[in-house]
Design a protein around this motif. Structure first.
Motif, PDB file in Angstrom:
ATOM      1  N   TYR A  86       0.818  -1.212   0.000  1.00 53.64           N
ATOM      2  CA  TYR A  86       0.000   0.000   0.000  1.00 53.64           C
ATOM      3  C   TYR A  86       0.861   1.276   0.000  1.00 53.64           C
ATOM      4  O   TYR A  86       0.325   2.383   0.056  1.00 53.64           O
ATOM      5  N   ALA A  87       2.171   1.115  -0.056  1.00 56.34           N
ATOM      6  CA  ALA A  87       3.069   2.269   0.041  1.00 56.34           C
ATOM      7  C   ALA A  87       2.899   3.214  -1.141  1.00 56.34           C
ATOM      8  O   ALA A  87       2.643   2.786  -2.276  1.00 56.34           O
ATOM      9  N   THR A  88       3.026   4.508  -0.850  1.00 57.41           N
ATOM     10  CA  THR A  88       2.982   5.556  -1.866  1.00 57.41           C
ATOM     11  C   THR A  88       4.072   6.577  -1.517  1.00 57.41           C
ATOM     12  O   THR A  88       4.835   6.379  -0.568  1.00 57.41           O
ATOM     13  N   GLU A  89       4.115   7.673  -2.249  1.00 58.50           N
ATOM     14  CA  GLU A  89       5.065   8.735  -1.916  1.00 58.50           C
ATOM     15  C   GLU A  89       4.792   9.316  -0.532  1.00 58.50           C
ATOM     16  O   GLU A  89       5.707   9.759   0.160  1.00 58.50           O
ATOM     17  N   GLN A  90       3.516   9.297  -0.127  1.00 54.61           N
ATOM     18  CA  GLN A  90       3.111   9.874   1.158  1.00 54.61           C
ATOM     19  C   GLN A  90       2.919   8.821   2.242  1.00 54.61           C
ATOM     20  O   GLN A  90       2.483   9.147   3.353  1.00 54.61           O
ATOM     21  N   LEU A  91       3.214   7.556   1.929  1.00 59.44           N
ATOM     22  CA  LEU A  91       3.020   6.462   2.887  1.00 59.44           C
ATOM     23  C   LEU A  91       4.145   5.460   2.726  1.00 59.44           C
ATOM     24  O   LEU A  91       4.296   4.848   1.669  1.00 59.44           O
ATOM     25  N   ARG A  92       4.945   5.307   3.789  1.00 59.99           N
ATOM     26  CA  ARG A  92       6.092   4.404   3.702  1.00 59.99           C
ATOM     27  C   ARG A  92       6.172   3.548   4.977  1.00 59.99           C
ATOM     28  O   ARG A  92       5.685   3.965   6.032  1.00 59.99           O
ATOM     29  N   PHE A  93       6.771   2.376   4.848  1.00 63.14           N
ATOM     30  CA  PHE A  93       6.844   1.424   5.954  1.00 63.14           C
ATOM     31  C   PHE A  93       8.268   0.903   6.116  1.00 63.14           C
ATOM     32  O   PHE A  93       8.956   0.636   5.126  1.00 63.14           O
ATOM     33  N   TYR A  94       8.678   0.739   7.382  1.00 61.79           N
ATOM     34  CA  TYR A  94      10.024   0.236   7.682  1.00 61.79           C
ATOM     35  C   TYR A  94       9.964  -0.774   8.823  1.00 61.79           C
ATOM     36  O   TYR A  94       9.173  -0.615   9.764  1.00 61.79           O
ATOM     37  N   VAL A  95      10.821  -1.789   8.737  1.00 64.05           N
ATOM     38  CA  VAL A  95      11.045  -2.683   9.876  1.00 64.05           C
ATOM     39  C   VAL A  95      11.901  -1.918  10.880  1.00 64.05           C
ATOM     40  O   VAL A  95      12.970  -1.406  10.535  1.00 64.05           O
ATOM     41  N   HIS A  96      11.416  -1.819  12.122  1.00 65.23           N
ATOM     42  CA  HIS A  96      12.133  -1.007  13.104  1.00 65.23           C
ATOM     43  C   HIS A  96      11.763  -1.446  14.516  1.00 65.23           C
ATOM     44  O   HIS A  96      10.595  -1.700  14.809  1.00 65.23           O
ATOM     45  N   ASP A  97      12.769  -1.510  15.383  1.00 68.31           N
ATOM     46  CA  ASP A  97      12.581  -1.777  16.810  1.00 68.31           C
ATOM     47  C   ASP A  97      12.437  -0.427  17.516  1.00 68.31           C
ATOM     48  O   ASP A  97      13.335   0.425  17.413  1.00 68.31           O
ATOM     49  N   MET A  98      11.324  -0.203  18.213  1.00 70.28           N
ATOM     50  CA  MET A  98      11.054   1.118  18.794  1.00 70.28           C
ATOM     51  C   MET A  98      12.084   1.525  19.848  1.00 70.28           C
ATOM     52  O   MET A  98      12.143   2.689  20.239  1.00 70.28           O
ATOM     53  N   ARG A  99      12.903   0.585  20.298  1.00 73.36           N
ATOM     54  CA  ARG A  99      13.972   0.949  21.238  1.00 73.36           C
ATOM     55  C   ARG A  99      15.130   1.662  20.554  1.00 73.36           C
ATOM     56  O   ARG A  99      15.936   2.313  21.209  1.00 73.36           O
ATOM     57  N   ASP A 100      15.236   1.509  19.236  1.00 73.53           N
ATOM     58  CA  ASP A 100      16.336   2.117  18.487  1.00 73.53           C
ATOM     59  C   ASP A 100      15.964   3.535  18.045  1.00 73.53           C
ATOM     60  O   ASP A 100      14.782   3.833  17.845  1.00 73.53           O
ATOM     61  N   PRO A 101      16.971   4.408  17.871  1.00 73.06           N
ATOM     62  CA  PRO A 101      16.676   5.759  17.382  1.00 73.06           C
ATOM     63  C   PRO A 101      15.928   5.710  16.047  1.00 73.06           C
ATOM     64  O   PRO A 101      16.183   4.843  15.208  1.00 73.06           O
ATOM     65  N   LEU A 102      15.000   6.640  15.881  1.00 70.51           N
ATOM     66  CA  LEU A 102      14.180   6.698  14.668  1.00 70.51           C
ATOM     67  C   LEU A 102      14.834   7.650  13.654  1.00 70.51           C
ATOM     68  O   LEU A 102      14.866   8.856  13.886  1.00 70.51           O
ATOM     69  N   PRO A 103      15.341   7.124  12.530  1.00 61.90           N
ATOM     70  CA  PRO A 103      16.011   7.990  11.555  1.00 61.90           C
ATOM     71  C   PRO A 103      15.056   8.629  10.553  1.00 61.90           C
ATOM     72  O   PRO A 103      15.494   9.293   9.622  1.00 61.90           O
ATOM     73  N   TYR A 104      13.741   8.440  10.729  1.00 61.06           N
ATOM     74  CA  TYR A 104      12.777   8.832   9.694  1.00 61.06           C
ATOM     75  C   TYR A 104      12.071  10.158   9.978  1.00 61.06           C
ATOM     76  O   TYR A 104      11.265  10.597   9.191  1.00 61.06           O
TER      77      TYR A 104
END
Length: 246
Positions: A86-104
């Motif tokens: 469902y990703a678009t230019e305005q919608l993106r998804f990443y595998v990420h552990d919430m304990r790690d810093p968020l680079p997004y």
């Protein structure tokens, strides 16, 4: 050296049986909750939103349909693979552990919905996760944490339950284990092999949350008690919904 034991959520959330067990979750209720939140928070059209612990992306997708710039992150590669269709230019998804810093980031709003918090065995990791989220918020940005009302949940805990979905019968057992509410999930898979998973969510009080928020540099603006955003009452509210400000 012995291999470290996998954290329960890293295996269970990637299992197809997790999605089977919970497939009847109320999507219209979830969308109505999002609508209520948006009216309450009135984000501007160009707002950047993060869905922290997005699962298969149902809330992130709905927020994107509302016209916002949305990022969804989740620990489960299976869920993110699904969401990415469902990703678009305005919608993106990443595998990420919430304990790690968020680079997004940075983000104007961060949503952590439907009890997607309190899973970690080490309590300090809850604060680490909140600090990572706070660092990804713009100054003046807001975070919403939607958690169960722990006091009510413990009082009304159903010890045993059986649920059959699509030919699979799940045996559910719930109990308290020290500081955790535990749900044991047992069933035979489609090959007839016995399977056992566990969900462990820390039984966090409002006071404990407030300690976390202080340590993470987040200010508590209000506490709401249900998906219609009624004020929180410890004895009767089904949810604890925290609105936090950086």
């Amino acid at each position: 050296m012995p291999q470290p034991v996998a954290e329960w959520f890293s295996t269970w959330f990637d299992s197809p049986y997790y999605h089977l067990l919970y497939r009847d979750r109320n999507h219209s209720e979830a969308q109505a909750f999002i609508d209520e939140l948006l009216v309450h928070l009135h984000p501007k059209p160009a707002t950047r939103l993060l869905d922290l612990g997005c699962g298969k992306g149902r809330h992130a997708i709905y927020l994107s349909e509302k016209g916002y710039d949305v990022t969804g992150v989740d620990l489960s590669p299976e869920s993110i693979d699904y969401a990415r269709q469902y990703a678009t230019e305005q919608l993106r998804f990443y595998v990420h552990d919430m304990r790690d810093p968020l680079p997004y980031g940075p983000f104007d709003f961060i949503f952590n919905l439907f009890t997607s918090f309190g899973y970690f065995a080490n309590e300090t990791e809850n604060v680490v996760a909140l600090r990572s989220a706070a660092a990804a918020l713009r100054p003046g940005g807001k975070m919403v944490i939607d958690f169960m009302n722990t006091e009510l949940t413990v009082r009304e805990l159903v010890a045993r339950e059986e649920k059959t979905v699509d030919g699979i019968t799940f045996q559910l057992r719930r109990h308290l284990d020290n500081d955790f509410i535990v749900k044991e999930i047992s069933f035979a898979d489609r090959e007839g092999q016995p399977q056992h998973f566990e969900e462990r969510v820390r039984a966090l009080s409002q006071e404990r949350f407030e300690e976390y928020f202080q340590m993470a540099g987040l200010r508590l603006a209000e506490v709401l008690g249900d998906y219609h955003l009624a004020p929180y009452t410890e004895k009767t509210s089904p949810r604890m919904i925290f609105i936090l400000k950086k």
